[in-house]
Design a protein around this motif. Structure first.
Motif, PDB file in Angstrom:
ATOM      1  N   SER A 116       7.209  -3.072   2.120  1.00  0.00           N
ATOM      2  CA  SER A 116       6.967  -3.764   3.216  1.00  0.00           C
ATOM      3  C   SER A 116       7.218  -3.496   4.445  1.00  0.00           C
ATOM      4  O   SER A 116       8.256  -2.667   4.626  1.00  0.00           O
ATOM      5  N   THR A 117       6.814  -3.910   5.692  1.00  0.00           N
ATOM      6  CA  THR A 117       7.105  -3.646   7.061  1.00  0.00           C
ATOM      7  C   THR A 117       7.897  -4.848   7.517  1.00  0.00           C
ATOM      8  O   THR A 117       7.944  -5.026   8.869  1.00  0.00           O
ATOM      9  N   GLU A 121       8.242  -0.980  10.700  1.00  0.00           N
ATOM     10  CA  GLU A 121       7.180  -0.405   9.983  1.00  0.00           C
ATOM     11  C   GLU A 121       7.484   1.105   9.720  1.00  0.00           C
ATOM     12  O   GLU A 121       7.067   1.694   8.982  1.00  0.00           O
ATOM     13  N   GLU A 122       8.546   1.816  10.424  1.00  0.00           N
ATOM     14  CA  GLU A 122       8.995   3.012  10.284  1.00  0.00           C
ATOM     15  C   GLU A 122       9.519   3.145   8.697  1.00  0.00           C
ATOM     16  O   GLU A 122       9.380   4.213   8.184  1.00  0.00           O
ATOM     17  N   GLN A 124       8.301   1.778   6.267  1.00  0.00           N
ATOM     18  CA  GLN A 124       7.002   1.832   5.143  1.00  0.00           C
ATOM     19  C   GLN A 124       6.589   3.375   5.203  1.00  0.00           C
ATOM     20  O   GLN A 124       6.221   3.761   4.154  1.00  0.00           O
ATOM     21  N   ASP A 149      -2.487  -6.493   4.996  1.00  0.00           N
ATOM     22  CA  ASP A 149      -1.313  -7.459   5.052  1.00  0.00           C
ATOM     23  C   ASP A 149      -2.059  -8.967   4.736  1.00  0.00           C
ATOM     24  O   ASP A 149      -3.142  -9.174   4.484  1.00  0.00           O
ATOM     25  N   ARG A 170       8.404 -11.132   2.686  1.00  0.00           N
ATOM     26  CA  ARG A 170       8.182  -9.889   2.588  1.00  0.00           C
ATOM     27  C   ARG A 170       6.532  -9.362   1.843  1.00  0.00           C
ATOM     28  O   ARG A 170       6.018  -8.639   2.197  1.00  0.00           O
ATOM     29  N   TYR A 173       3.692  -8.572   4.147  1.00  0.00           N
ATOM     30  CA  TYR A 173       3.980  -7.233   5.203  1.00  0.00           C
ATOM     31  C   TYR A 173       3.680  -5.975   4.315  1.00  0.00           C
ATOM     32  O   TYR A 173       4.276  -4.810   4.591  1.00  0.00           O
ATOM     33  N   LEU A 176      -1.136  -1.543   4.615  1.00  0.00           N
ATOM     34  CA  LEU A 176      -1.437  -0.605   5.662  1.00  0.00           C
ATOM     35  C   LEU A 176      -1.953  -1.078   6.643  1.00  0.00           C
ATOM     36  O   LEU A 176      -1.953  -0.200   7.647  1.00  0.00           O
ATOM     37  N   ARG A 178      -2.472  -4.301   9.379  1.00  0.00           N
ATOM     38  CA  ARG A 178      -1.916  -5.733   9.830  1.00  0.00           C
ATOM     39  C   ARG A 178      -3.154  -6.749   9.706  1.00  0.00           C
ATOM     40  O   ARG A 178      -4.181  -6.370   9.628  1.00  0.00           O
ATOM     41  N   LYS A 184      -1.334   0.207  10.614  1.00  0.00           N
ATOM     42  CA  LYS A 184      -0.054   0.317  10.765  1.00  0.00           C
ATOM     43  C   LYS A 184       0.282   2.034  10.754  1.00  0.00           C
ATOM     44  O   LYS A 184      -0.651   2.727  10.368  1.00  0.00           O
ATOM     45  N   SER A 186       1.664   3.823   8.612  1.00  0.00           N
ATOM     46  CA  SER A 186       1.853   4.220   7.385  1.00  0.00           C
ATOM     47  C   SER A 186       0.167   4.479   6.930  1.00  0.00           C
ATOM     48  O   SER A 186      -0.018   5.296   5.902  1.00  0.00           O
TER      49      SER A 186
END
Length: 308
Positions: A116-117, A121-122, A124, A149, A170, A173, A176, A178, A184, A186
């Motif tokens: 999850s993000t 987000e980093e 993920q 999401d 979670r 989120y 890949l 939003r 994202k 990822s």
């Protein structure tokens, strides 16, 4: 359209099967055996997969072996979310697969894995990279959860919802992309790992994201997808029309379709996690879907009717 049929989803997770009603999973084993036989009769070429287990528990798999379930399926599956819900390190993925391979010779699919993000987000991006390093070449099938999401207003399929605190949030989120449709970081990383990595995307009844998902998955180079056909949804108005639209949209992919969710009025208890009152009804639903979307190459028999 259907390459594989997965029978239920996370049966050892109380958000998907009620252990208070079926504490030894005897009813579950009976239901899976009936469904697997019905799917094989409808089309023996469709791969039959035991619903992905979460947590990854070899003792549960041994229980399914004792009940004869593993004699009726062609593969078993596991789900893992070590950076969000599981109490083990992401680096333990090979060990977790070996635990299942120690109790069965069947192919082991990772039919849900994701990060999850919720926190950042980093995380993920790193988790996707590390997951790919650990699983590519080490599992017969890898399906990343998920493309989109989950919209906040839809609610996640879990037992205790907000009472679960951050664990519940979670769920929203895992994509890949939003909720507003923007990618994202990822998403670009995921494209580096197709087609070895596939996707999991659940489409809700009349899901407005269907066409966008198909377009994006093709752009990403996705070839295999896991989704679901809900037994409960089959009682909604124009359910077959929606199923037809969904499956037609996905015809260019190798689809693993998950059959699950007990209709409230057909359960021992009025809940989607309940064992069915008549497990043959679930088997009949599975067979009807296979006959409709993955018929034998020469299908002389009349498609069966649902039995209620």
């Amino acid at each position: 359209m259907i390459e594989a049929a997965m029978i239920w989803n996370e049966p050892n997770n109380k958000s998907h099967w009620d252990p208070a009603i079926d504490p030894e999973w005897v009813r579950f084993g009976q239901m899976v055996n009936l469904a697997a036989d019905a799917i094989a009769e409808a089309n023996p070429d469709v791969i039959r997969v035991l619903g992905g287990i979460s947590p990854i528990d070899p003792s549960f798999m041994n229980r399914m072996k004792r009940y004869g379930v593993l004699d009726r399926v062609n593969a078993v599956a596991v789900h893992g979310f070590p950076l969000d819900w599981n109490l083990w390190s992401i680096h333990e993925w090979p060990k977790k697969l070996d635990e299942i391979r120690a109790v069965t010779d069947l192919p082991v699919w990772v039919s849900e894995v994701g990060i999850s993000t919720f926190g950042a987000e980093e995380v993920q991006v790193w988790g996707l990279q590390r997951t790919a390093e650990l699983l590519k070449g080490n599992a017969e099938r890898i399906q990343w959860y998920s493309l989109f999401d989950l919209p906040q207003e839809w609610g996640a399929t879990t037992r205790h919802r907000e009472a679960e605190g951050s664990s519940y949030y979670r769920h929203f989120y895992m994509g890949l992309v939003r909720e507003d449709g923007t990618p994202k970081p990822s998403l670009e990383e995921f494209a580096k790992h197709t087609p070895e990595m596939g996707l999991v995307q659940w489409f809700h009844y009349l899901d407005p994201r269907l066409d966008d998902a198909v377009k994006l998955m093709k752009q990403l180079g996705v070839t295999h997808l896991r989704t679901g056909l809900s037994w409960a949804d089959s009682f909604r108005p124009d359910a077959l029309a929606w199923f037809d639209r969904q499956m037609a949209a996905l015809e260019d992919f190798k689809v693993t379709v998950t059959f699950c969710f007990t209709p409230e009025h057909r359960g021992v208890a009025p809940h989607h996690t309940s064992p069915p009152q008549v497990p043959e009804e679930f088997a009949a639903f599975c067979a009807q879907m296979i006959e409709r979307y993955a018929p034998r190459s020469v299908q002389a028999e009349k498609p069966r009717e649902l039995v209620y």
